[in-house]
Scaffold this motif. Structure first.
Motif, mmCIF file in Angstrom:
data_model
loop_
_atom_site.group_PDB
_atom_site.id
_atom_site.type_symbol
_atom_site.label_atom_id
_atom_site.label_comp_id
_atom_site.label_asym_id
_atom_site.label_seq_id
_atom_site.Cartn_x
_atom_site.Cartn_y
_atom_site.Cartn_z
ATOM 1 N N LYS A 137 38.086 50.027 63.466
ATOM 2 C CA LYS A 137 38.690 49.717 62.169
ATOM 3 C C LYS A 137 39.166 50.990 61.467
ATOM 4 O O LYS A 137 40.257 51.018 60.885
ATOM 5 N N LEU A 138 38.350 52.038 61.511
ATOM 6 C CA LEU A 138 38.720 53.275 60.848
ATOM 7 C C LEU A 138 39.916 53.930 61.521
ATOM 8 O O LEU A 138 40.802 54.473 60.848
ATOM 9 N N GLU A 139 39.960 53.877 62.858
ATOM 10 C CA GLU A 139 41.101 54.483 63.556
ATOM 11 C C GLU A 139 42.396 53.740 63.228
ATOM 12 O O GLU A 139 43.452 54.361 63.075
ATOM 13 N N ARG A 140 42.327 52.412 63.092
ATOM 14 C CA ARG A 140 43.526 51.653 62.704
ATOM 15 C C ARG A 140 43.902 51.959 61.260
ATOM 16 O O ARG A 140 45.090 52.100 60.936
ATOM 17 N N ARG A 141 42.909 52.074 60.388
ATOM 18 C CA ARG A 141 43.176 52.344 58.968
ATOM 19 C C ARG A 141 43.921 53.658 58.781
ATOM 20 O O ARG A 141 44.853 53.746 57.962
ATOM 21 N N PHE A 142 43.542 54.676 59.544
ATOM 22 C CA PHE A 142 44.134 55.996 59.352
ATOM 23 C C PHE A 142 45.220 56.309 60.381
ATOM 24 O O PHE A 142 45.631 57.457 60.525
ATOM 25 N N GLY A 143 45.687 55.292 61.102
ATOM 26 C CA GLY A 143 46.824 55.459 61.985
ATOM 27 C C GLY A 143 46.595 56.414 63.139
ATOM 28 O O GLY A 143 47.507 57.169 63.523
ATOM 29 N N VAL A 144 45.404 56.389 63.712
ATOM 30 C CA VAL A 144 45.098 57.275 64.835
ATOM 31 C C VAL A 144 45.943 56.879 66.045
ATOM 32 O O VAL A 144 45.965 55.708 66.442
ATOM 33 N N THR A 145 46.634 57.845 66.612
ATOM 34 C CA THR A 145 47.514 57.572 67.764
ATOM 35 C C THR A 145 46.821 57.788 69.100
ATOM 36 O O THR A 145 47.347 57.413 70.144
ATOM 37 N N THR A 146 45.640 58.420 69.069
ATOM 38 C CA THR A 146 44.865 58.625 70.306
ATOM 39 C C THR A 146 43.471 58.046 70.104
ATOM 40 O O THR A 146 42.492 58.779 69.961
ATOM 41 N N PRO A 147 43.351 56.703 70.061
ATOM 42 C CA PRO A 147 42.053 56.084 69.778
ATOM 43 C C PRO A 147 41.028 56.365 70.880
ATOM 44 O O PRO A 147 41.379 56.660 72.026
ATOM 45 N N GLU A 170 39.649 63.756 69.577
ATOM 46 C CA GLU A 170 40.731 64.145 68.668
ATOM 47 C C GLU A 170 41.006 63.037 67.651
ATOM 48 O O GLU A 170 41.230 63.301 66.470
ATOM 49 N N GLY A 171 40.992 61.780 68.124
ATOM 50 C CA GLY A 171 41.213 60.674 67.220
ATOM 51 C C GLY A 171 40.118 60.554 66.174
ATOM 52 O O GLY A 171 40.405 60.301 64.994
ATOM 53 N N TRP A 172 38.883 60.750 66.590
ATOM 54 C CA TRP A 172 37.781 60.659 65.635
ATOM 55 C C TRP A 172 37.821 61.815 64.640
ATOM 56 O O TRP A 172 37.475 61.651 63.474
ATOM 57 N N ASN A 173 38.257 62.994 65.096
ATOM 58 C CA ASN A 173 38.434 64.115 64.165
ATOM 59 C C ASN A 173 39.431 63.753 63.070
ATOM 60 O O ASN A 173 39.257 64.117 61.901
ATOM 61 N N THR A 174 40.496 63.041 63.444
ATOM 62 C CA THR A 174 41.496 62.609 62.464
ATOM 63 C C THR A 174 40.856 61.716 61.408
ATOM 64 O O THR A 174 41.124 61.853 60.206
ATOM 65 N N VAL A 175 39.988 60.803 61.853
ATOM 66 C CA VAL A 175 39.288 59.916 60.920
ATOM 67 C C VAL A 175 38.401 60.724 59.977
ATOM 68 O O VAL A 175 38.420 60.526 58.754
ATOM 69 N N LEU A 176 37.623 61.639 60.533
ATOM 70 C CA LEU A 176 36.700 62.423 59.711
ATOM 71 C C LEU A 176 37.454 63.257 58.681
ATOM 72 O O LEU A 176 37.039 63.347 57.514
ATOM 73 N N MET A 177 38.553 63.879 59.095
ATOM 74 C CA MET A 177 39.321 64.696 58.157
ATOM 75 C C MET A 177 39.914 63.846 57.039
ATOM 76 O O MET A 177 39.923 64.243 55.872
ATOM 77 N N ALA A 178 40.409 62.649 57.379
ATOM 78 C CA ALA A 178 40.991 61.770 56.370
ATOM 79 C C ALA A 178 39.932 61.310 55.373
ATOM 80 O O ALA A 178 40.170 61.284 54.158
ATOM 81 N N MET A 179 38.761 60.961 55.857
ATOM 82 C CA MET A 179 37.704 60.488 54.973
ATOM 83 C C MET A 179 37.160 61.626 54.103
ATOM 84 O O MET A 179 36.828 61.425 52.933
ATOM 85 N N ALA A 180 37.071 62.825 54.679
ATOM 86 C CA ALA A 180 36.615 63.969 53.890
ATOM 87 C C ALA A 180 37.594 64.261 52.754
ATOM 88 O O ALA A 180 37.185 64.568 51.631
ATOM 89 N N GLU A 181 38.899 64.146 53.038
ATOM 90 C CA GLU A 181 39.902 64.404 52.012
ATOM 91 C C GLU A 181 39.815 63.373 50.883
ATOM 92 O O GLU A 181 40.040 63.690 49.705
ATOM 93 N N LEU A 182 39.442 62.131 51.236
ATOM 94 C CA LEU A 182 39.316 61.074 50.238
ATOM 95 C C LEU A 182 37.952 61.087 49.550
ATOM 96 O O LEU A 182 37.732 60.333 48.594
ATOM 97 N N GLY A 183 37.031 61.891 50.051
ATOM 98 C CA GLY A 183 35.689 61.930 49.482
ATOM 99 C C GLY A 183 34.867 60.705 49.808
ATOM 100 O O GLY A 183 33.954 60.337 49.059
ATOM 101 N N GLU A 184 35.145 60.057 50.936
ATOM 102 C CA GLU A 184 34.428 58.847 51.337
ATOM 103 C C GLU A 184 33.375 59.154 52.392
ATOM 104 O O GLU A 184 33.500 60.121 53.146
ATOM 105 N N ARG A 185 32.347 58.308 52.448
ATOM 106 C CA ARG A 185 31.314 58.413 53.469
ATOM 107 C C ARG A 185 31.537 57.303 54.495
ATOM 108 O O ARG A 185 32.100 56.248 54.181
ATOM 109 N N LEU A 186 31.107 57.532 55.731
ATOM 110 C CA LEU A 186 31.307 56.536 56.780
ATOM 111 C C LEU A 186 30.643 55.212 56.405
ATOM 112 O O LEU A 186 29.524 55.198 55.888
#
Length: 289
Positions: free
Chosen positions: A193-203, A207-223
């Motif tokens: 769900k998180l990879e789809r939410r943040f448009g990860v192209t390499t699920p 690398e794809g999970w790093n994209t999720v973590l960086m996006a959530m950190a920028e938004l100040g959200e917790r998993l």
């Protein structure tokens, strides 16, 4: 697969080994044994620990905790990590509280301060931002900013260490360092769900999970699914002996709260890559887990 760490006299350890139930294998380590046990999906983890604790108590030996086995995974054929059980000082000659340099992939040197270690393969290191063409001096290391806001746990795997000239203690021992261990109750499809939410192209890739973590950190959200955390204490003796203690109490995350970094050990190859510019998964985990 879990491992149980047992320490005691040779006679008592030998007697315990002779009394091992089926399903447990053992290997010798300095001063004791590591027992390896494979659990089925329906087995209770706490029951397995209690069983070995009782066995250790009956034979008068010390049960020094347990850990997930990081050896070869029979399901995926992975080689895992080569965890070293001997003390970091014995392997490297670096004294507790002293700094050292280590090789980076680009030919330069990273630096850290060795705080303590245990025989379960955990090393407590204070990682520096200092990267140089030659190993730095203790004064340079002392003056340089730290990479993280506290020392972190690192798996004790083989890597090249360079002692610093005229080395002096840079950390006062004994000491205690706090960590947190998050309580999770995520939905099974949470990563997808998180990879789809943040448009990860390499699920389903690091690398794809790093994209999720960086996006959530920028938004100040917790998993999603993180309910709170327990507190761990890394207690280090004057001689650098590390003991990890969990309070087993659920603490809630609060708005604007201050909590220590996650306790999960990092890897030295990961830290080396971070120091030369790779995505800092350790810092991202601190922000979102």
């Amino acid at each position: 697969m879990i491992e149980h760490f047992i320490y005691g006299t040779r006679t008592k350890v030998k007697a315990l080994r002779a009394a091992l139930p089926d399903g447990l294998t053992s290997r010798d380590i300095s001063g004791g044994l590591v027992l390896r046990e494979e659990l089925d999906a329906e087995d209770d983890f706490d029951d397995a620990i209690a069983r070995i604790e009782a066995l250790a108590a009956a034979h008068g030996v010390d049960y020094d905790g347990h850990g997930e086995w990081l050896g070869e995974d029979p399901e995926d054929g992975g080689k895992g990590l080569d965890i070293l059980s001997q003390r970091f000082t014995k392997r490297t000659g670096i004294k507790p509280g002293h700094g050292f340099a280590f090789d980076l992939p680009d030919g330069r040197f990273g630096h850290a301060i060795y705080v303590g270690s245990n025989r379960m393969g955990n090393v407590l290191l204070d990682i520096s931002t200092l990267v140089t063409d030659q190993p730095a001096s203790p004064d340079q290391l002392r003056a340089a900013p730290r990479r993280y806001r506290q020392p972190i746990l690192v798996w004790h795997t083989p890597f090249t260490v360079c002692p610093l000239a005229q080395s002096v203690a840079l950390v006062d021992l004994p000491c205690e360092i706090g960590f947190r261990c998050s309580f999770w109750n995520p939905e099974p499809d949470m990563p997808d769900k998180l990879e789809r939410r943040f448009g990860v192209t390499t699920p389903n890739t690091p690398e794809g999970w790093n994209t999720v973590l960086m996006a959530m950190a920028e938004l100040g959200e917790r998993l999603p699914g993180v309910e709170g955390y327990s507190l761990w204490t890394a207690r280090v003796s004057r001689t650098g002996v590390l003991k990890l203690i969990d309070d087993y109490t659920l603490h809630p995350y609060t708005q604007g709260g201050r909590w220590p970094m996650p306790w999960q050990p990092g890897r030295m190859d990961e830290i080396m890559a971070i120091l030369i510019g790779a995505t800092d998964r350790i810092a991202l985990s601190d922000q979102v887990e």
